[in-house]
Design an enzyme around this catalytic site. Structure first.
Site, PDB file in Angstrom:
ATOM      1  N   LYS A  16       5.248   3.418   6.522  1.00  0.00           N
ATOM      2  CA  LYS A  16       6.165   2.863   7.530  1.00  0.00           C
ATOM      3  C   LYS A  16       7.616   2.879   7.047  1.00  0.00           C
ATOM      4  CE  LYS A  16       4.977  -1.978   6.794  1.00  0.00           C
ATOM      5  NZ  LYS A  16       5.421  -1.966   5.434  1.00  0.00           N
ATOM      6  N   ARG A  91       5.713 -10.701   8.472  1.00  0.00           N
ATOM      7  CA  ARG A  91       4.419 -10.445   7.839  1.00  0.00           C
ATOM      8  C   ARG A  91       3.435 -11.582   8.092  1.00  0.00           C
ATOM      9  NH1 ARG A  91       6.506  -6.754   3.788  1.00  0.00           N
ATOM     10  NH2 ARG A  91       4.914  -5.928   2.419  1.00  0.00           N
ATOM     11  N   ARG A 132       2.174   6.593  -5.747  1.00  0.00           N
ATOM     12  CA  ARG A 132       3.540   6.288  -5.305  1.00  0.00           C
ATOM     13  C   ARG A 132       4.462   5.952  -6.483  1.00  0.00           C
ATOM     14  NH1 ARG A 132       4.894   2.336  -0.339  1.00  0.00           N
ATOM     15  NH2 ARG A 132       4.437   0.576  -1.682  1.00  0.00           N
ATOM     16  N   ARG A 164       5.775   0.807  -9.085  1.00  0.00           N
ATOM     17  CA  ARG A 164       6.016  -0.614  -8.820  1.00  0.00           C
ATOM     18  C   ARG A 164       4.832  -1.423  -9.353  1.00  0.00           C
ATOM     19  NH1 ARG A 164       7.496  -0.363  -2.533  1.00  0.00           N
ATOM     20  NH2 ARG A 164       6.136  -2.180  -2.598  1.00  0.00           N
ATOM     21  N   ARG A 175      -2.987  -6.750  -1.683  1.00  0.00           N
ATOM     22  CA  ARG A 175      -1.982  -6.585  -0.620  1.00  0.00           C
ATOM     23  C   ARG A 175      -2.631  -6.131   0.679  1.00  0.00           C
ATOM     24  NH1 ARG A 175       2.019  -2.501  -2.819  1.00  0.00           N
ATOM     25  NH2 ARG A 175       3.343  -3.036  -1.050  1.00  0.00           N
TER      26      ARG A 175
HETATM   27  P1  AMP Z   1       7.047  -3.891   0.692  1.00  0.00           P
HETATM   28  O1  AMP Z   1       7.948  -2.941   0.009  1.00  0.00           O
HETATM   29  O2  AMP Z   1       7.408  -4.110   2.128  1.00  0.00           O
HETATM   30  O3  AMP Z   1       5.597  -3.536   0.515  1.00  0.00           O
HETATM   31  O4  AMP Z   1       7.262  -5.321  -0.015  1.00  0.00           O
HETATM   32  C1  AMP Z   1       7.003  -5.510  -1.396  1.00  0.00           C
HETATM   33  C2  AMP Z   1       6.756  -6.968  -1.687  1.00  0.00           C
HETATM   34  O5  AMP Z   1       7.926  -7.741  -1.319  1.00  0.00           O
HETATM   35  C3  AMP Z   1       5.614  -7.609  -0.927  1.00  0.00           C
HETATM   36  O6  AMP Z   1       4.349  -7.387  -1.538  1.00  0.00           O
HETATM   37  C4  AMP Z   1       6.022  -9.084  -0.948  1.00  0.00           C
HETATM   38  O7  AMP Z   1       5.764  -9.675  -2.207  1.00  0.00           O
HETATM   39  C5  AMP Z   1       7.532  -8.998  -0.776  1.00  0.00           C
HETATM   40  N1  AMP Z   1       7.907  -9.021   0.661  1.00  0.00           N
HETATM   41  C6  AMP Z   1       8.452  -8.012   1.400  1.00  0.00           C
HETATM   42  N2  AMP Z   1       8.621  -8.382   2.686  1.00  0.00           N
HETATM   43  C7  AMP Z   1       8.156  -9.655   2.758  1.00  0.00           C
HETATM   44  C8  AMP Z   1       8.030 -10.592   3.817  1.00  0.00           C
HETATM   45  N3  AMP Z   1       8.392 -10.296   5.079  1.00  0.00           N
HETATM   46  N4  AMP Z   1       7.531 -11.827   3.524  1.00  0.00           N
HETATM   47  C9  AMP Z   1       7.161 -12.159   2.281  1.00  0.00           C
HETATM   48  N5  AMP Z   1       7.209 -11.312   1.249  1.00  0.00           N
HETATM   49  C10 AMP Z   1       7.712 -10.076   1.466  1.00  0.00           C
END
Ligand code: AMP
Length: 222
Positions: A16, A91, A132, A164, A175
């Site tokens: 996404k 989320r 990734r 990461r 996740r």
């Molecule tokens: P992402 O790159 O979107 O997968 O985000 C990486 C990490 O950032 C997630 O696993 C969460 O720990 C944190 N994170 C990102 N967006 C949110 C959100 N909307 N609410 C809470 N934690 C977030």
């Protein structure tokens, strides 16, 4: 100006983020990625970054209050005058309520909001996330499908790319579980409003984009 908001849903690793960049470019809207915003804070080693890291490394959600403040601040920037593309926010139920409240005045004034679901199977996701690699500048690579030109180095900024902490197998599984439990139910609202655009996320990046571009055109968004 009537604002447009697109809210991207999809499991971590559904692609996404990649589609959000293309949408932002096509629709001339800023992309608001909470994951990228948080990773930038980590990189700066800011107080918020230090708090967020504890949650992110374990694949847990960063507390809602921090995120809401962050998103609010981002939406006040001049480039969000025409709307925004959200990637990774909301989320959970609280965050969705926040965003619906936040965009309500814009919708009343003739604005539009749609959710986009990049629908991927868990199997495809586990395969993807294992390969990734990320860069602090926000670029994302995949050793199999989108490797950098020079091994280990970002094409865009020349920095070293890395895995990461939250892309490690145990964290990936957590996740995914969290996505199914907390984020997927948020789609019910958009589906019931007739405001959900769904595309097959297991296809190759360009195929997903073709389907998505066709569907946003149908809705008159481009
Ligand atoms: P992402 O790159 O979107 O997968 O985000 C990486 C990490 O950032 C997630 O696993 C969460 O720990 C944190 N994170 C990102 N967006 C949110 C959100 N909307 N609410 C809470 N934690 C977030």
């Amino acid at each position: 100006m009537a604002k447009t908001f697109l809210i991207l849903f999809g499991a971590p690793g559904s692609g996404k983020g990649t589609q959000a960049i293309r949408l932002a470019d096509k629709m001339k809207l800023p992309m608001v990625s909470t994951g990228d915003l948080l990773r930038a804070e980590l990189e700066k080693n800011s107080p918020l970054g230090r708090i967020a890291k504890k949650y992110m490394d374990k694949g847990k959600l960063v507390p809602d209050e921090l995120l809401a403040e962050f998103v609010e601040h981002r939406l006040k920037k001049a480039d969000a005058r025409a709307g925004a593309i959200f990637d990774g926010f909301p989320r959970n139920e609280e965050q969705q309520e926040f965003i619906l409240r936040r965009i309500k005045p814009a919708l009343r004034a003739g604005g539009r909001a749609f959710a986009v679901l990049i629908d991927s199977s868990d199997k495809a996701i586990k395969a993807r996330l294992g390969g990734r690699r990320a860069c602090a500048c926000g670029a994302v690579y995949n050793l199999k499908t989108k490797p950098p030109k020079r091994a280990g180095v970002c094409d865009l900024c020349g920095k070293k790319i890395y895995t990461r902490d939250d892309d490690k197998p145990k964290v990936i599984a957590d996740r995914l579980k969290l996505y199914h439990k907390q984020s997927e139910p948020l789609l019910d609202y958009w589906r019931s409003e007739g405001k959900l655009i769904e595309v097959n996320g297991d296809a190759a990046i360009d195929e997903v984009w073709k389907e998505l571009e066709g569907k946003i055109k149908e809705k008159g968004l481009i």
